[in-house]
Each structure stands twice: as structure tokens, then as C-alpha cells.
Design a protein around this motif. Structure first.
Motif, PDB file in Angstrom:
ATOM      1  N   GLU A 125       0.812  -1.211   0.000  1.00 23.78           N
ATOM      2  CA  GLU A 125       0.000   0.000   0.000  1.00 23.78           C
ATOM      3  C   GLU A 125       0.850   1.268   0.000  1.00 23.78           C
ATOM      4  O   GLU A 125       0.330   2.359  -0.175  1.00 23.78           O
ATOM      5  N   GLN A 245      -7.542   9.391   9.042  1.00 23.50           N
ATOM      6  CA  GLN A 245      -6.975   8.085   8.699  1.00 23.50           C
ATOM      7  C   GLN A 245      -7.169   7.915   7.198  1.00 23.50           C
ATOM      8  O   GLN A 245      -8.254   8.214   6.682  1.00 23.50           O
ATOM      9  N   THR A 246      -6.112   7.483   6.505  1.00 25.86           N
ATOM     10  CA  THR A 246      -6.227   7.274   5.064  1.00 25.86           C
ATOM     11  C   THR A 246      -6.397   5.787   4.792  1.00 25.86           C
ATOM     12  O   THR A 246      -5.536   4.986   5.143  1.00 25.86           O
ATOM     13  N   PRO A 248      -6.507   2.583   2.459  1.00 28.22           N
ATOM     14  CA  PRO A 248      -6.036   2.171   1.142  1.00 28.22           C
ATOM     15  C   PRO A 248      -7.156   1.475   0.366  1.00 28.22           C
ATOM     16  O   PRO A 248      -8.050   0.890   0.951  1.00 28.22           O
ATOM     17  N   ALA A 271       0.449  -6.062   5.411  1.00 30.87           N
ATOM     18  CA  ALA A 271       0.159  -7.071   6.440  1.00 30.87           C
ATOM     19  C   ALA A 271      -0.416  -8.349   5.840  1.00 30.87           C
ATOM     20  O   ALA A 271      -0.788  -9.271   6.575  1.00 30.87           O
ATOM     21  N   ALA A 274      -3.410 -10.799   7.001  1.00 28.17           N
ATOM     22  CA  ALA A 274      -3.824 -10.313   8.314  1.00 28.17           C
ATOM     23  C   ALA A 274      -4.578  -9.001   8.166  1.00 28.17           C
ATOM     24  O   ALA A 274      -5.303  -8.587   9.067  1.00 28.17           O
ATOM     25  N   GLY A 362       0.659 -10.344  17.546  1.00 27.92           N
ATOM     26  CA  GLY A 362       0.784 -10.590  16.113  1.00 27.92           C
ATOM     27  C   GLY A 362      -0.355 -11.415  15.527  1.00 27.92           C
ATOM     28  O   GLY A 362      -0.198 -12.008  14.465  1.00 27.92           O
ATOM     29  N   LYS A 363      -1.479 -11.473  16.237  1.00 36.41           N
ATOM     30  CA  LYS A 363      -2.636 -12.190  15.680  1.00 36.41           C
ATOM     31  C   LYS A 363      -3.849 -11.275  15.679  1.00 36.41           C
ATOM     32  O   LYS A 363      -3.922 -10.321  16.442  1.00 36.41           O
ATOM     33  N   GLU A 364      -4.818 -11.606  14.820  1.00 34.10           N
ATOM     34  CA  GLU A 364      -6.028 -10.814  14.707  1.00 34.10           C
ATOM     35  C   GLU A 364      -7.135 -11.445  15.553  1.00 34.10           C
ATOM     36  O   GLU A 364      -7.256 -12.687  15.614  1.00 34.10           O
TER      37      GLU A 364
ATOM     38  N   ILE B  56     -11.541  -1.328   9.488  1.00 36.05           N
ATOM     39  CA  ILE B  56     -10.240  -0.769   9.852  1.00 36.05           C
ATOM     40  C   ILE B  56     -10.336  -0.090  11.215  1.00 36.05           C
ATOM     41  O   ILE B  56     -11.096   0.868  11.387  1.00 36.05           O
ATOM     42  N   GLY B  57      -9.581  -0.598  12.170  1.00 35.08           N
ATOM     43  CA  GLY B  57      -9.634  -0.071  13.524  1.00 35.08           C
ATOM     44  C   GLY B  57      -9.056   1.329  13.620  1.00 35.08           C
ATOM     45  O   GLY B  57      -8.190   1.717  12.840  1.00 35.08           O
ATOM     46  N   GLN B  58      -9.587   2.123  14.573  1.00 34.45           N
ATOM     47  CA  GLN B  58      -8.993   3.413  14.897  1.00 34.45           C
ATOM     48  C   GLN B  58      -8.409   3.320  16.297  1.00 34.45           C
ATOM     49  O   GLN B  58      -8.742   2.419  17.051  1.00 34.45           O
ATOM     50  N   ASN B  78      -2.522   2.486  14.274  1.00 30.98           N
ATOM     51  CA  ASN B  78      -3.624   2.320  13.319  1.00 30.98           C
ATOM     52  C   ASN B  78      -3.428   3.159  12.062  1.00 30.98           C
ATOM     53  O   ASN B  78      -4.376   3.721  11.519  1.00 30.98           O
ATOM     54  N   ALA B  80      -3.293   3.282   8.493  1.00 33.70           N
ATOM     55  CA  ALA B  80      -3.744   2.361   7.452  1.00 33.70           C
ATOM     56  C   ALA B  80      -2.875   2.421   6.204  1.00 33.70           C
ATOM     57  O   ALA B  80      -3.052   1.627   5.282  1.00 33.70           O
ATOM     58  N   SER B  83       0.306  -0.902   7.185  1.00 32.53           N
ATOM     59  CA  SER B  83      -0.137  -1.996   8.033  1.00 32.53           C
ATOM     60  C   SER B  83       1.046  -2.855   8.452  1.00 32.53           C
ATOM     61  O   SER B  83       1.898  -3.163   7.633  1.00 32.53           O
ATOM     62  N   SER B 125      -1.879  -6.318  17.415  1.00 29.74           N
ATOM     63  CA  SER B 125      -2.488  -7.159  16.388  1.00 29.74           C
ATOM     64  C   SER B 125      -1.520  -7.380  15.232  1.00 29.74           C
ATOM     65  O   SER B 125      -0.479  -6.729  15.146  1.00 29.74           O
ATOM     66  N   SER B 127      -2.085  -6.903  11.912  1.00 25.75           N
ATOM     67  CA  SER B 127      -2.154  -5.887  10.865  1.00 25.75           C
ATOM     68  C   SER B 127      -1.892  -4.492  11.423  1.00 25.75           C
ATOM     69  O   SER B 127      -1.591  -3.565  10.678  1.00 25.75           O
ATOM     70  N   LEU B 129      -4.257  -2.908  12.424  1.00 25.87           N
ATOM     71  CA  LEU B 129      -5.522  -2.273  12.055  1.00 25.87           C
ATOM     72  C   LEU B 129      -6.712  -3.080  12.546  1.00 25.87           C
ATOM     73  O   LEU B 129      -7.840  -2.849  12.124  1.00 25.87           O
ATOM     74  N   ASP B 130      -6.466  -4.062  13.416  1.00 25.29           N
ATOM     75  CA  ASP B 130      -7.533  -4.948  13.882  1.00 25.29           C
ATOM     76  C   ASP B 130      -8.705  -4.114  14.388  1.00 25.29           C
ATOM     77  O   ASP B 130      -8.556  -3.329  15.317  1.00 25.29           O
ATOM     78  N   PRO B 131      -9.892  -4.270  13.789  1.00 26.25           N
ATOM     79  CA  PRO B 131     -11.018  -3.436  14.212  1.00 26.25           C
ATOM     80  C   PRO B 131     -11.721  -3.975  15.454  1.00 26.25           C
ATOM     81  O   PRO B 131     -12.628  -3.344  15.958  1.00 26.25           O
TER      82      PRO B 131
END
Lengths: 600, 189
Positions: A125, A245-246, A248, A271, A274, A362-364, B56-58, B78, B80, B83, B125, B127, B129-131
Motif C-alpha cells: 500500500e 486516517q487514510t 487504502p 500485512a 492479516a 501478532g494475531k487478529e 479498519i480499527g482506529q 492504526n 492504514a 499496516s 495485532s 495488521s 488495524l484490527d477493528p
């Protein structure tokens, strides 16, 4: 390990096994010359492509000609990806105005995608234009996968043809694989993924206001790019308030579908799987996992059907599962047990109805432990390399499993095509070892295995091993190699070993802490990826050529049957023993040492 | 050899047209018709303007909001556009220190709460960005948010339940709470 963890594994394997026969039978039809339902529909387009390219589809190639066509085609693809990355700032479909990539990074990426590795030393991205992703990376995702399957078809013909001087036609194999298998399968998967929330558009990135402002902290750099230190000798930082926040965007779903299906693994976003836009729900995750094993698993059936004895295909599949299942369960158990380093703190790592628990660094959240551990083992058993959790943060044993699965040579499912031809090399070694035990000339699938075949099979087995061991040694003895390491101690060595294992087995996943976008790493891993992919393919084609020229030997009382549980066990032992003997010393310095330190 | 190279070039061009142009365009066309919201980023619209994405988490560190997963993206959490996870190894002292600090931060804004912190609330998390957070991590924060907003715990809890998704089809993945949706609901948006 929880019962839910085990249920997830059973559910995944159950659905996979149901799909293997229909997918395998369909592929056998798609690759065939005889008129059938598939080429009745697509034959017109197929023949048009041949006519435009000046290809005579009835021309039969010897193994050398086949290999040259394969090499030239892939080299051209490699140049195209390199050129797109170096010129993207002047080309269309670059809404974020990304600049050209550096020559070493562009070369590394080009080799990476042409060799079906998809090692990524860049962040999608923040570096690649939509055009580069579509015309360069996604196209190679298709063509490198088609190349793997084409080489496999040639190898299988080595066994099926008798006293022949040819192994097929590269253009025909590549075209049919792309048109009849990869594109239609990808279409279905891409739409399923996009229904779950994977983005698919050509819009510019979207700015949204934050509900609560955050602070960006950056180190201050002088004009020369060096970090400025304050009076106490610490890096000087400046803070700025961030109010937006931008998000992608891009044509991600189409690329992610083939990235999983073709065991490529190169993420649209940094990522990878993930990223919530690349893998938004547990169902998209299930589809992505299934897509990785679908073709490598189905090809086992196709292989059995092509050699006229389906049991041979099931035996290979059984061998793969015999190694995969315990390793997968082991990795999930290690992750579910959590991180011992956090035991003394007020942290709840226990699984319950309200949380997955375990090692969540490191996990979702949506994947938890089971879907992350399963994905990590699937992506490394197959040479996919997509990740839905950061492997660098896996527990020592949870990280050992993916690393070792790659080091086994990517033959447990493995890459599309390449996994099965790698496994056939191991099968040749296995019948040879069995032949030595009883003092008979070994045979496999009705062909005598002699010195030349053994040399080629050994080459195919040993090239990746040698590359891993030698290049890891080079990296850890070189300041430029060690400079990229992020974590201290044994884990730092694991980062290096993982990177080289990944490149030299065309996997592409990483212990991501390693800073691999330096000329040293880009070149070292580029060489590993290219040599491993193409030396192996050439060795296997050479073996196919000499096998095709042989006469068929009818099975006799002394022939070792290669569809029995005995042979499955023998083959699995050969794969495991080669992998263990070669890599135990290195693994002892990395994950095993880290494990022992973490539990003391 | 010349003929082979010519075939290879033409074949590469043709395959590029099929797999690099036609295929993504078809997928885009169909996805835009069938799944327009998902294909365009699952944006949350208010008065025609996007104010976030459900996927997408904030970042939240104001105690009157529910906090999400820690994010290791730089330069701000966060982010984006970049990531990434922390990539800290399990035995890295920096990981243990980071977890300790997060526990302290949570306890500082909620002094009476001595329960062990659910692990996903103090670990970064994958990414960045975990929501979402686990239902346990949401439950841990209910009393704090209720107190600071002058709401009853049962009110807050029912809003948490509104933002909770169970396992998909009852059997895939994990139950989870969408932090942005929950905080927007708390703000009455």
C-alpha cells in the motif's frame, strides 16, 4: 489445545478432502488433448491464442526444448515486472503517485514473483501502483503458477510415455492451466472474498476523520538523513497530531484470489492476509486457506488419474497428510499454550467462551488461535507464504513448525505443480532406498529408476537444502546480513534462518522483523529464489526426459507396490529424515534454543 | 530460437491482457454490482461522508471510549497506510515491557479494576488495524466506560452486545466486538 481448535482442523480437512476428487478430475480433463466438456467451451479462445503467438499446439517438445521455453517465458515475465516497477511513476493507474522502486528491490521483487515465491521486501500500500500490481505482480501470480503445473505435467508424462522423445508442449500446458483452471477458479474465489469485504475498485485512497485524534511520533533527521540526538544521547523525536486516517483501496480481491490459489502469497497490502481489507472475516479466511491447498491437493488426484492408477495419487496425498496433521496440531497447541514470558503479569491467556486466549501478539481477534495456527501451517506446508498472523511473534515451537515445513522442501502439498514434482523426486529416492534394502533395481510407476534419475532426484532434493545452509552461513557471518536482525538472541538467528529457508524453498513468508530491503538481502534472497525454482524445474524435466525414453516394465513379484501404507510410511520417513538431518543443527540454534530458554 | 522468443513475447502479452486486464476488470465490474459496500471498503457513512470503515480499527486512549487492540504501525498507531505487526519475538524483553506498560495504562484509568487483563487487549495485532477485540476484552472495560459516561453498566453492556459478532456460521473464527461501531454508538452517532 481446546476442542474448538481440533474441530477447526477437522472441518478444514473434511471440506478439502471432499473437494479433491472433483477438482482433480476437472483438472485432468482441462489438461487433456482429447475433446471434452472443457475444451469444447474454451477451445476457440485457446486456438486463437496459439495462432496469434505462432505456436503449433501439436508440436511435441523434448525435455530440453520444454525447459528452454519455460526459462525464456519466465525470464521475459521477470523483465516485465522489473520494468513496471522502475517506470511506474510515468505510467497510468498510480493515484498515490508512488515513485520507482530501487533497482535491487525491483530485481528482488521481479525474481520473487516470477519464481512463485512472492517474498516481499516492500509494503504494497506504500510502494506499488495499481498498474504494477495488476499487470506485473498479478500476472506473474498466474504465470508462475501455470509454469509449476506445466513442469509437473511434463514430469508425469515422463512416467506415462513409453520409448518417447518428448514430454509435451510447454505453451499448451501453460495456456490450458491458465485458461481452464487458474482464471475460472480465481473468479469464483475473488467474488467470494469481495462479498466478505475484500476491496475491489480503482479509487484513490479514502480519507476519514478520526473519532479520537492520535499522535504520530517520528524521529528527527538532519539533512543527511541521520537521526538527531538530544543532550542525553537519545534519538530526538517530534510529535504531531493526526486527525484523519487514510484508507487504502485498489483491485485487491482479484489479486488475492490468485495469490492464494496459485500458492504465490504476495499480499496486496503489507500485512498480507492479516489485513482486514485482504482477509476481513473468518469465512474469507477459510476460503483463503482452502484456496492454498485446493490445487496442490487436487493435483494428487489428477496425477493418479493421468498415470492410470488413482491409488498412486491417494498414496501421495496420504503421505502429505501424515506429515501435515501432527505438525499443524503441534503448532496450534504451542500457540494456544500462550507466551510463558507473560505468565508473571496480570494477563489472562486462558481460552474461554469470551476470548481465544493464547499467544495473541501478532494475531487478529477474528482469527484467534485456531484459524491463525492452521493458516500458518497451511501457508508453509504449501509454498504459499501468505500470512494471517505475524510469524515473527509466534511462540518458539509455533514458529519452528512453519520454518521446518518450508525446509522439508515444500513437498507437503507444496507449490502448485512444484510441490507434487518435488514429492515425486522424494518418491524416486524412496523407491531407490527400498531397492537398496532388497538388492533390486528400483522401479516407480513402471519405469526403472537408474543412475541418471537418481542424480536428478537427488539434485532436486538437495539444491534447496544446500542453498539454505550455505546462504544462512553467509548471512550470519556478514555484517550486512546481521544488520537486518530485529530481535535479540536465538530469535534473531531464527529470523535469518527463516528468511533464507523461505526464499530457497520459494515460500515467501517471513519473520517480518528482519529488515530485508537492503542491497545485501535483496541480492542474496533473489539468488536463492531463482536458483531453487529453476534448477529444480530443470532437474525434474531432465528426469522426465530420460524416463519418457524408457520402456515400460510390467510389475513383477519383486516390485515394491507404491500405493500401500508401507510405501506411504517409507516416503514420509524419507522426507522427514532428510529434513531433520539437514536442519536439526540449525534449528537447535534458533527456535529450539529459544524454547529451552523460555521454559527454564 | 528467434521463433521461440517471438512466441514467448506474444504469449506473455496475451496472458497479460487476459489475467492482468480482463480478469481484474470483470471481478471489479461484478463486485461493484453485487457487493458495492464491501468492494469499496465497508465504509460507515454519515450524511454522505465516510467517517470510518467497519473493517479498519482506529486508535483510542481516551478512557471514556472502549480501547482496541494495541497497534504497532508507525509513525502513529492504526496507520492504514503502513499496516504491520510489532514482529517482536516471544522472548524479546521489549515485548514483556510493552505488555507491562499497557497493563499499567489500563489500570491507571480504572484503578478499582484488579482483574487479569484479557491478552488481546495488551498484545499488538498482526495488521495494526484490527477493528475488533474479544468479548472478554470488552467486558473488562465496561465498568470504566459506564462510570466515566455516567451510564449504567447494563446500558453499556447492551451496547457491547449490539457491536458483537459471534463465530461466523456458528463455527468459524472467534466471537468479537467491533470497537469503532461501539464507540460511535456510545457517542450517539
Amino acid at each position: 489445545m481446546t476442542s474448538f481448535d481440533i474441530f477447526q482442523v477437522i472441518l478444514f480437512l473434511g471440506v478439502l478432502l471432499v473437494l479433491i476428487k472433483p477438482v482433480g478430475a476437472y483438472m485432468a480433463m482441462a489438461f487433456a488433448d482429447t475433446p471434452n466438456g472443457v475444451n469444447r467451451v474454451g477451445g476457440k479462445l485457446e486456438r486463437l491464442l496459439y495462432r496469434l503467438a505462432g505456436v503449433r499446439s501439436d508440436e511435441q517438445m523434448g525435455w530440453r526444448r520444454y525447459a528452454i521455453a519455460m526459462l525464456v517465458f519466465n525470464m521475459l515475465g521477470l523483465f516485465a515486472v522489473y520494468a513496471l516497477q522502475r517506470l511506474q511513476q510515468w505510467l497510468p493507474l498510480n493515484p498515490q503517485h508512488f515513485d520507482a522502486l530501487s533497482p535491487d528491490l525491483a530485481m528482488n521483487t521481479a525474481i520473487s514473483f516470477a519464481s512463485n515465491t512472492n517474498w516481499q521486501a516492500y509494503g504494497g500500500e506504500s510502494a506499488m501502483s495499481y498498474l504494477t500490481q495488476m499487470l506485473g505482480l498479478a500476472v506473474q501470480n498466474f504465470l508462475s503458477a501455470a509454469t509449476g503445473i506445466a513442469v509437473l505435467l511434463a514430469v508425469v508424462r515422463g512416467f506415462t510415455r513409453r520409448s518417447a522423445d518428448s514430454v509435451g508442449n510447454f505453451w499448451v500446458d501453460m495456456t490450458r492451466t491458465t485458461l481452464y483452471v487458474l482464471v475460472p477458479f480465481s473468479l469464483v474465489i475473488a467474488l467470494l472474498l469481495s462479498s466478505q469485504g475484500v476491496v475491489q475498485n480503482f479509487k484513490a485512497y479514502v480519507d476519514v476523520p478520526l473519532v479520537q485524534n492520535t499522535t504520530a511520533v517520528e524521529t528527527v533527521k538532519d539533512a543527511a538523513g541521520n537521526t538527531v540526538k538530544d543532550a542525553a544521547g537519545k534519538d530526538m523525536t517530534k510529535s504531531t497530531t493526526v486527525t484523519t486516517q487514510t484508507l487504502p483501496m485498489g483491485p485487491a480481491a482479484s489479486q488475492i484470489a490468485i495469490k492464494q490459489l496459485g500458492t504465490n502469497g504476495g499480499g496486496f497490502f503489507n500485512a498480507n492476509s492479516a489485513h482486514p481489507y485482504e482477509n476481513p472475516t473468518p469465512f474469507s479466511n477459510f476460503i483463503e486457506m482452502l484456496a492454498i491447498f485446493l490445487i496442490p491437493g487436487g493435483l494428487c488426484y489428477t496425477f493418479g488419474s493421468m498415470v492410470g492408477d488413482r491409488r498412486q495419487g491417494w498414496a501421495i496425498l496420504a503421505t502429505m497428510l501424515l506429515i501435515f496433521v501432527p505438525l499443524c496440531l503441534g503448532a496450534i497447541a504451542a500457540e494456544q499454550a500462550g507466551n510463558p514470558a507473560l505468565h508473571g503479569l496480570a494477563v489472562d491467556q486462558q481460552a474461554s467462551a469470551f476470548q481465544a486466549g493464547g499467544n495473541m501478539e501478532g494475531k487478529e481477534t477474528r482469527f484467534g488461535i485456531a484459524a491463525s495456527g492452521l493458516f500458518a501451517t497451511i501457508t508453509t506446508a504449501a509454498s504459499c507464504g501468505a500470512v494471517n498472523a505475524m510469524h515473527d511473534s509466534l511462540t518458539p515451537l509455533g514458529g519452528l513448525v512453519p520454518m521446518w515445513l518450508m525446509q522439508l522442501g515444500e513437498v507437503i502439498f507444496g507449490g502448485v505443480g512444484s510441490g507434487l514434482y518435488g514429492m515425486l523426486a522424494f518418491a524416486v529416492v524412496a523407491v531407490f532406498i527400498a531397492g537398496l534394502m532388497v538388492g533390486r533395481t528400483p522401479e516407480y510407476l513402471g519405469k526403472k529408476i537408474e543412475a541418471h534419475e537418481m542424480k536428478m532426484a537427488s539434485l532436486a532434493v538437495l539444491v534447496p537444502c544446500a542453498l539454505v545452509v550455505i546462504c544462512t552461513a553467509i548471512a550470519v557471518m556478514t555484517p550486512a546480513g546481521v544488520a537486518g536482525v530485529a530481535n535479540p538472541g536465538a530469535h534473531g538467528f531464527s529470523e535469518v534462518l527463516y528468511a533464507v529457508s523461505s526464499a530457497a524453498n520459494n515460500n515467501g513468508s517471513a519473520f517480518g522483523g528482519l529488515s530485508a530491503n537492503t542491497p545485501f538481502w535483496n541480492v542474496l534472497l533473489g539468488v536463492c529464489m531463482y536458483l531453487s525454482r529453476f534448477l529444480l524445474a530443470i532437474a525434474m524435466l531432465a528426469m522426465a526426459g530420460s524416463l519418457a525414453a524408457k520402456r515400460h516394465v510390467p510389475p513383477s513379484a519383486g516390485t515394491l507396490p507404491t500405493h500401500t501404507p508401507l510405501f506411504v510410511t517409507l516416503l514420509a520417513c524419507v522426507v522427514v529424515v532428510v529434513g531433520a538431518l539437514t536442519f536439526l543443527p540449525a534449528l537447535a540454534l534458533g527456535p529450539i534454543a529459544e524454547f529451552l530458554m523460555s521454559v527454564r | 530460437m528467434g521463433k521461440l522468443i517471438r512466441s514467448a513475447i506474444v504469449m506473455l502479452l496475451l496472458m497479460t491482457v487476459i489475467t492482468g486486464v480482463a480478469y481484474p476488470l470483470v471481478v471489479t465490474g461484478v463486485a461493484q454490482v453485487l457487493f458495492p459496500s464491501q468492494a469499496n471498503g465497508s465504509l460507515i457513512d454519515r450524511e454522505g461522508k465516510p467517517i470510518g470503515s467497519t473493517l479498519i480499527g482506529q486508535s483510542f486512549d481516551d478512557p471514556k471510549y472502549f480501547w482496541g487492540r494495541p497497534s504497532a504501525t508507525s509513525p502513529q498507531p492504526n496507520n492504514a497506510l503502513s499496516s504491520s505487526g510489532s514482529n517482536l519475538g516471544p522472548t524479546n524483553p521489549a515485548l514483556t515491557d510493552a505488555v507491562k506498560q499497557r497493563i499499567e495504562a489500563l489500570r491507571a484509568v480504572d484503578p478499582g479494576n484488579t482483574a487479569a487483563v484479557p491478552v488481546d487487549l495488551v498484545t499488538a495485532s498482526a495488521s495494526g488495524l484490527d477493528p475488533e477485540i474479544s468479548p472478554a476484552a470488552a467486558a473488562y472495560q465496561v465498568s470504566r466506560v459506564a462510570r466515566l459516561r455516567g451510564m449504567s453498566e447494563s446500558q453499556v453492556r447492551s451496547m457491547v452486545i449490539m457491536a458483537t459478532t459471534g463465530r461466523q456460521f456458528g463455527m468459524l473464527g472467534e466471537a468479537r466486538v467491533n470497537v469503532l461501531k461501539l464507540n460511535l454508538a456510545l457517542d450517539g452517532r
